[in-house]
Write a protein that holds these residues in place. Structure first.
Motif, short mmCIF file in Angstrom:
data_model
loop_
_atom_site.label_atom_id
_atom_site.label_comp_id
_atom_site.label_asym_id
_atom_site.label_seq_id
_atom_site.Cartn_x
_atom_site.Cartn_y
_atom_site.Cartn_z
N CYS A 131 0.81 -1.22 0.00
CA CYS A 131 0.00 0.00 0.00
C CYS A 131 0.85 1.27 0.00
O CYS A 131 0.31 2.38 -0.18
CB CYS A 131 -0.90 0.02 1.23
N LEU A 132 2.14 1.16 0.24
CA LEU A 132 2.97 2.34 0.45
C LEU A 132 2.95 3.31 -0.73
O LEU A 132 2.91 4.52 -0.54
CB LEU A 132 4.40 1.93 0.81
N CYS A 133 2.99 2.80 -1.96
CA CYS A 133 2.94 3.71 -3.12
C CYS A 133 1.63 4.50 -3.15
O CYS A 133 1.64 5.68 -3.47
CB CYS A 133 3.13 2.94 -4.43
N GLY A 134 0.55 3.86 -2.79
CA GLY A 134 -0.73 4.56 -2.73
C GLY A 134 -0.70 5.67 -1.70
O GLY A 134 -1.22 6.77 -1.92
N TYR A 135 -0.08 5.40 -0.56
CA TYR A 135 0.04 6.43 0.48
C TYR A 135 0.95 7.57 0.01
O TYR A 135 0.66 8.73 0.26
CB TYR A 135 0.60 5.83 1.77
N ILE A 136 2.03 7.22 -0.68
CA ILE A 136 2.97 8.23 -1.17
C ILE A 136 2.31 9.11 -2.23
O ILE A 136 2.54 10.32 -2.29
CB ILE A 136 4.25 7.58 -1.71
N LYS A 137 1.45 8.54 -3.04
CA LYS A 137 0.77 9.30 -4.09
C LYS A 137 -0.35 10.17 -3.56
O LYS A 137 -0.83 11.07 -4.25
CB LYS A 137 0.25 8.35 -5.17
N ASN A 138 -0.77 9.92 -2.33
CA ASN A 138 -1.83 10.71 -1.71
C ASN A 138 -1.20 11.98 -1.13
O ASN A 138 -0.38 11.90 -0.21
CB ASN A 138 -2.50 9.90 -0.60
N PRO A 139 -1.56 13.16 -1.65
CA PRO A 139 -0.93 14.41 -1.19
C PRO A 139 -1.04 14.65 0.32
O PRO A 139 -0.14 15.22 0.92
CB PRO A 139 -1.67 15.50 -1.96
N SER A 140 -2.09 14.18 0.94
CA SER A 140 -2.24 14.41 2.38
C SER A 140 -1.42 13.43 3.23
O SER A 140 -1.25 13.66 4.42
CB SER A 140 -3.71 14.38 2.78
N LEU A 141 -0.93 12.35 2.64
CA LEU A 141 -0.15 11.37 3.38
C LEU A 141 1.33 11.36 3.02
O LEU A 141 2.16 10.89 3.79
CB LEU A 141 -0.72 9.96 3.15
N ARG A 142 1.66 11.87 1.84
CA ARG A 142 3.02 11.77 1.30
C ARG A 142 4.09 12.24 2.28
O ARG A 142 5.08 11.55 2.50
CB ARG A 142 3.13 12.56 0.00
N SER A 143 3.91 13.40 2.88
CA SER A 143 4.96 13.93 3.76
C SER A 143 5.18 13.05 4.99
O SER A 143 6.29 12.97 5.50
CB SER A 143 4.64 15.36 4.17
N TYR A 144 4.15 12.36 5.44
CA TYR A 144 4.30 11.47 6.59
C TYR A 144 5.04 10.19 6.22
O TYR A 144 5.90 9.73 6.95
CB TYR A 144 2.93 11.11 7.19
N VAL A 145 4.68 9.63 5.07
CA VAL A 145 5.26 8.36 4.64
C VAL A 145 6.72 8.53 4.22
O VAL A 145 7.52 7.62 4.40
CB VAL A 145 4.43 7.74 3.50
N THR A 146 7.06 9.68 3.70
CA THR A 146 8.42 9.90 3.22
C THR A 146 9.29 10.69 4.19
O THR A 146 10.42 11.04 3.86
CB THR A 146 8.41 10.61 1.85
N SER A 147 8.81 10.94 5.40
CA SER A 147 9.59 11.71 6.37
C SER A 147 10.84 10.93 6.79
O SER A 147 10.87 9.70 6.73
CB SER A 147 8.74 12.04 7.60
N PRO A 148 11.87 11.64 7.23
CA PRO A 148 13.10 10.96 7.68
C PRO A 148 12.85 9.96 8.81
O PRO A 148 13.44 8.88 8.83
CB PRO A 148 13.99 12.11 8.14
N ASN A 149 11.97 10.32 9.75
CA ASN A 149 11.69 9.39 10.86
C ASN A 149 10.97 8.13 10.38
O ASN A 149 11.24 7.03 10.87
CB ASN A 149 10.88 10.08 11.95
N THR A 150 10.05 8.28 9.44
CA THR A 150 9.35 7.11 8.91
C THR A 150 10.34 6.24 8.15
O THR A 150 10.30 5.01 8.26
CB THR A 150 8.20 7.54 7.99
N ARG A 151 11.23 6.85 7.40
CA ARG A 151 12.26 6.08 6.68
C ARG A 151 13.15 5.31 7.66
O ARG A 151 13.53 4.17 7.41
CB ARG A 151 13.10 6.99 5.79
N LYS A 152 13.48 5.95 8.79
CA LYS A 152 14.31 5.31 9.80
C LYS A 152 13.60 4.08 10.38
O LYS A 152 14.19 3.02 10.54
CB LYS A 152 14.65 6.31 10.91
N VAL A 153 12.32 4.23 10.68
CA VAL A 153 11.53 3.12 11.22
C VAL A 153 11.43 2.00 10.19
O VAL A 153 11.62 0.82 10.51
CB VAL A 153 10.13 3.61 11.67
N ALA A 154 11.13 2.37 8.95
CA ALA A 154 11.02 1.36 7.88
C ALA A 154 12.34 0.62 7.71
O ALA A 154 12.36 -0.62 7.58
CB ALA A 154 10.60 2.02 6.57
N ARG A 155 13.45 1.33 7.74
CA ARG A 155 14.77 0.72 7.61
C ARG A 155 15.01 -0.26 8.78
O ARG A 155 15.50 -1.38 8.58
CB ARG A 155 15.85 1.78 7.55
#
Length: 95
Positions: A62-86
């Motif tokens: 679902c992540l691409c769908g969240y990234i393509k959603n303008p209201s969710l993109r900044s949350y999904v691609t934030s540095p902290n979210t990337r750190k958690v995902a990593r």
């Protein structure tokens, strides 16, 4: 001979139905609220919980769908979210 052909066809049909059923059982419902167990790790420096990582892995399709959603993109691609995902071993996709 005819009985063997019918048996083979029946076996193939059963195999296809069982494979289709297993794919349907693994279908994911995309809901960003499913990632709520990750909020403590995203908003602080605490490591992600096992539940967070499990949900992140579950929601991976679902992540691409969240990234393509303008209201969710900044949350999904934030540095902290990337750190958690990593930390969970889930790459953030380039969509």
């Amino acid at each position: 001979m005819r009985t063997a052909a019918c048996t083979t066809v029946f076996a193939v049909v059963i195999l296809v139905l069982s494979l289709t059923g297993s794919q349907m059982a693994t279908a994911v419902t995309c809901s960003v609220t499913e990632l709520s167990p990750c909020l403590p790790a995203i908003t602080s420096s605490s490591p992600p919980s096992g539940t967070c990582c499990a949900k992140l892995k579950e929601q991976k399709p679902c992540l691409c769908g969240y990234i393509k959603n303008p209201s969710l993109r900044s949350y999904v691609t934030s540095p902290n979210t990337r750190k958690v995902a990593r930390a969970c071993g889930v790459p953030i996709p380039q969509c």
